[in-house]
Write an enzyme that holds these catalytic residues in place. Structure first.
Site, PDB file in Angstrom:
ATOM      1  N   CYS A 136       1.202  -1.539  -0.127  1.00 16.65           N
ATOM      2  CA  CYS A 136       0.332  -0.255  -0.350  1.00 16.65           C
ATOM      3  C   CYS A 136       0.909   1.166   0.396  1.00 16.65           C
ATOM      4  CB  CYS A 136      -0.963   0.054   1.193  1.00 16.65           C
ATOM      5  SG  CYS A 136      -1.901   1.274   0.647  1.00 16.65           S
ATOM      6  N   CYS A 139      -0.002   4.288   2.553  1.00 16.25           N
ATOM      7  CA  CYS A 139      -0.566   3.581   3.670  1.00 16.25           C
ATOM      8  C   CYS A 139       0.945   3.818   4.688  1.00 16.25           C
ATOM      9  CB  CYS A 139      -0.406   2.464   3.893  1.00 16.25           C
ATOM     10  SG  CYS A 139      -2.081   1.785   3.137  1.00 16.25           S
ATOM     11  N   ASP A 140       2.414   3.192   3.391  1.00 15.71           N
ATOM     12  CA  ASP A 140       3.100   3.107   3.725  1.00 15.71           C
ATOM     13  C   ASP A 140       4.671   4.491   2.779  1.00 15.71           C
ATOM     14  OD1 ASP A 140       2.881   1.736   5.652  1.00 15.71           O
ATOM     15  OD2 ASP A 140       2.477   0.151   4.142  1.00 15.71           O
TER      16      ASP A 140
END
Ligand code: NAP
Length: 320
Positions: A136, A139-140
């Site tokens: 992701c 997200c990261d």
């Protein structure tokens, strides 16, 4: 705990398909329960920008999911925040088993549990998840600001997320196993024009290398020449598709060889009263707008099914 009440419909999954089904079911005055184990919105909630949902030229994935949820909640839909561990089809009604052992019943089930990112299953992938390996980018990606990363895959997700990472990181190496991308032309063009992305076609990753602090690089192999070499990266983002979450699909329901549920045009499965919607269902493409459409179709068809059952008197515990 066994809830003896028989609801009209239980929806499993709170992504675009499930929430859309919830909106239509509530508007059809069905006694509806929607079960979601995690964050509402499913995969879309982790997508940075959505540019192809009609009415929104550009909207954040999380923001779009919030709108879906607010819309469903406006009809006071009953929601349960738990994991479904199994589903048991019956004749008069169907049963959903939750992770705390409790059981809920309904005349119709709408399975809208979506899918999960596929793994490469190469050395270093599992042990470095969260230590440089990610599925992701939104997200990261932040953790890799001004660092070099690799993206693996050639579909829309890989292209879109490579473009996203190119803005944050110092360099993206985009690795694809064939000599042309599967993703859309418009995304391909943007990737070709992005100076911060180096493309390696006809290349596969054979191992993710690491030390005690996390990912340090990738071992690569050219599929044409068999040549191998290593590159140094601190992050590896893997976007090689996803598998349907078919573990909640009861035995007896027809699925294709890759686990997608086969339905008719009403989204009804091979078991009467059990419907499948969204990424779990076999169809031409997985798109948010199609998941939402499936939610609509399955809820309308479920309403018709329930009406027919009630007219025929198949409602043994109704109203308890
Ligand atoms: P996808 O379209 O299935 O693409 C998966 C990619 O990973 C393909 O390029 C495939 O290569 C590659 N791949 C698969 N297994 C591999 C392996 N073991 N090793 C190396 N490479 C491997 O998946 P996706 O990109 O996640 O997209 C899923 C669906 O969502 C698609 O329908 C897509 O259009 C949609 N989507 C749309 C948008 C958007 O419209 N904004 C954004 C994201 C996703 P091959 O090409 O060689 O098979």
């Amino acid at each position: 705990m066994d809830d003896e009440k028989i609801h009209d419909v239980i929806i499993v999954g709170g992504g675009p398909a499930g929430l859309s089904a919830g909106i239509y079911a509530m508007r059809a005055a069905l006694d509806t329960v929607l079960i979601e184990k995690g964050a509402y919105g499913g995969q879309v909630s982790t997508t940075k920008e959505v540019e192809n949902y009609p009415g929104f030229k550009e909207i954040g994935g999380f923001e779009l999911c919030e709108k879906f949820l607010e819309h469903a909640q406006a009809y006071d839909i009953e929601t349960v925040q738990r994991e479904v561990t199994g589903t048991e089809p019956g004749v008069s009604h169907h049963t959903v088993v939750l992770d705390d052992g409790s059981r809920l019943h309904a005349h119709a089930l709408i399975l809208a549990a979506g899918g999960t990112s596929k793994k490469l299953n190469i050395a270093g992938e599992e042990e470095n998840f969260g230590k440089g390996v990610s599925y992701c980018a939104t997200c990261d990606g932040f953790f890799f600001r001004n660092k070099e990363v690799a993206v693996i895959g050639g579909g829309d997700t890989a292209l879109e997320d490579a473009l996203y990472l190119a803005k944050i990181t110092s360099k993206v190496t985009l690795i694809h196993r064939r000599d042309e991308f599967r993703g859309s032309r418009i995304l391909q063009q943007r990737v070709f024009n992005e100076k911060n992305i180096e493309i390696k076609f006809n290349t596969v990753a054979t191992a993710i290398n690491s030390d005690a602090s996390g990912v340090t690089g990738l071992s690569l192999k050219n599929t044409q020449t068999e040549d191998t070499h290593d590159i140094g990266v601190e992050g590896v983002f893997i976007f090689v598709g996803f598998s349907p979450n078919s573990q909640i699909v009861p035995a007896g329901i027809k699925c294709n060889t890759t686990g997608y549920v086969i339905t008719d045009e009403k989204c009804e499965t091979s078991i009467p009263g059990v419907f499948a919607a969204g990424d779990l269902r076999q169809k031409y493409a997985n798109q948010i707008v199609l998941a939402a459409a499936d939610g609509c179709t399955s809820a309308l068809a479920a309403a018709h099914y329930i009406e027919t059952c009630k007219a025929a008197g198949i409602s043994d515990k109704e109203g308890q």
